[in-house]
Design a protein around this motif. Structure first.
Motif, mmCIF file in Angstrom:
data_model
loop_
_atom_site.group_PDB
_atom_site.id
_atom_site.type_symbol
_atom_site.label_atom_id
_atom_site.label_comp_id
_atom_site.label_asym_id
_atom_site.label_seq_id
_atom_site.Cartn_x
_atom_site.Cartn_y
_atom_site.Cartn_z
ATOM 1 N N PHE A 149 36.659 35.278 39.108
ATOM 2 C CA PHE A 149 37.525 36.427 39.346
ATOM 3 C C PHE A 149 37.211 37.554 38.371
ATOM 4 O O PHE A 149 37.144 38.719 38.755
ATOM 5 C CB PHE A 149 39.005 36.043 39.256
ATOM 6 C CG PHE A 149 39.906 37.177 39.663
ATOM 7 C CD1 PHE A 149 39.971 37.554 40.995
ATOM 8 C CD2 PHE A 149 40.654 37.869 38.741
ATOM 9 C CE1 PHE A 149 40.778 38.608 41.400
ATOM 10 C CE2 PHE A 149 41.463 38.915 39.122
ATOM 11 C CZ PHE A 149 41.528 39.289 40.452
ATOM 12 N N TYR A 162 43.825 43.384 41.899
ATOM 13 C CA TYR A 162 44.304 42.060 41.509
ATOM 14 C C TYR A 162 45.791 41.850 41.760
ATOM 15 O O TYR A 162 46.220 40.734 41.986
ATOM 16 C CB TYR A 162 43.919 41.698 40.070
ATOM 17 C CG TYR A 162 44.632 42.426 38.962
ATOM 18 C CD1 TYR A 162 45.920 42.078 38.576
ATOM 19 C CD2 TYR A 162 43.989 43.435 38.260
ATOM 20 C CE1 TYR A 162 46.556 42.729 37.540
ATOM 21 C CE2 TYR A 162 44.622 44.078 37.229
ATOM 22 C CZ TYR A 162 45.905 43.727 36.862
ATOM 23 O OH TYR A 162 46.533 44.371 35.838
ATOM 24 N N HIS A 170 44.712 40.710 46.018
ATOM 25 C CA HIS A 170 44.558 39.264 45.846
ATOM 26 C C HIS A 170 45.837 38.580 45.388
ATOM 27 O O HIS A 170 45.920 37.358 45.430
ATOM 28 C CB HIS A 170 43.426 38.947 44.873
ATOM 29 C CG HIS A 170 42.082 39.028 45.496
ATOM 30 N ND1 HIS A 170 41.653 38.156 46.470
ATOM 31 C CD2 HIS A 170 41.070 39.897 45.321
ATOM 32 C CE1 HIS A 170 40.439 38.477 46.860
ATOM 33 N NE2 HIS A 170 40.057 39.535 46.179
ATOM 34 N N GLU A 219 48.283 37.532 36.935
ATOM 35 C CA GLU A 219 47.394 38.085 35.910
ATOM 36 C C GLU A 219 47.414 37.274 34.623
ATOM 37 O O GLU A 219 46.438 37.288 33.864
ATOM 38 C CB GLU A 219 47.718 39.555 35.630
ATOM 39 C CG GLU A 219 49.073 39.826 35.052
ATOM 40 C CD GLU A 219 50.172 39.932 36.089
ATOM 41 O OE1 GLU A 219 51.331 39.945 35.661
ATOM 42 O OE2 GLU A 219 49.900 39.983 37.299
ATOM 43 N N LEU A 236 42.311 41.970 32.128
ATOM 44 C CA LEU A 236 41.790 42.459 33.402
ATOM 45 C C LEU A 236 41.447 43.945 33.323
ATOM 46 O O LEU A 236 40.479 44.392 33.947
ATOM 47 C CB LEU A 236 42.789 42.191 34.523
ATOM 48 C CG LEU A 236 42.945 40.717 34.899
ATOM 49 C CD1 LEU A 236 44.173 40.510 35.753
ATOM 50 C CD2 LEU A 236 41.701 40.205 35.590
#
Length: 119
Positions: free
Chosen positions: A25, A70, A74, A78, A87
């Motif tokens: 990811f 994110y 998706h 996190e 991220l």
């Protein structure tokens, strides 16, 4: 864990139902940032953005797109990937450098063609 290249990672990134391992990811975030950098670098060079305004807009758009990717696309937790900070910084400086290279080169080429036509 299987080794996956950039193309495979990007294919996985396009599928909302992908089950991610942490490294995969983070790799997808990295490669998406590189694509964003190239696209925005080309656009900024062609439309002749200048200065800190262009940089700030790029950084804000880059962070916003990745946040959407994110959190909404998706819908990952996190915290499993180190939190928002991890991220947000994944590949950010590399993509910023790539963005600057494309922006500067295209802006310079465009300005040279304008100057040569004017002379």
């Amino acid at each position: 864990m299987t080794e996956t290249g950039p193309i495979q990672i990007l294919r996985m990134a396009c599928n909302k139902k992908t089950e991610w391992e942490k490294d995969e990811f983070l790799d997808s975030v990295y490669w998406i940032r590189q694509i964003i950098a190239i696209v925005f670098g080309v656009v900024w060079g062609v439309i002749k953005f200048k200065g800190i305004f262009g940089i700030l807009i790029y950084v804000l758009l880059n962070l916003g797109i990745i946040f959407f990717y994110y959190s909404s696309y998706h819908e990952v937790d996190e915290e499993e990937y180190g939190g928002h900070g991890e991220l947000a910084k994944e590949g950010l400086l590399t993509s910023f450098s790539l963005f600057l290279v494309f922006w500067i080169i295209l802006y310079t080429l465009y300005m040279q063609s304008v100057v040569s036509v004017a002379v």
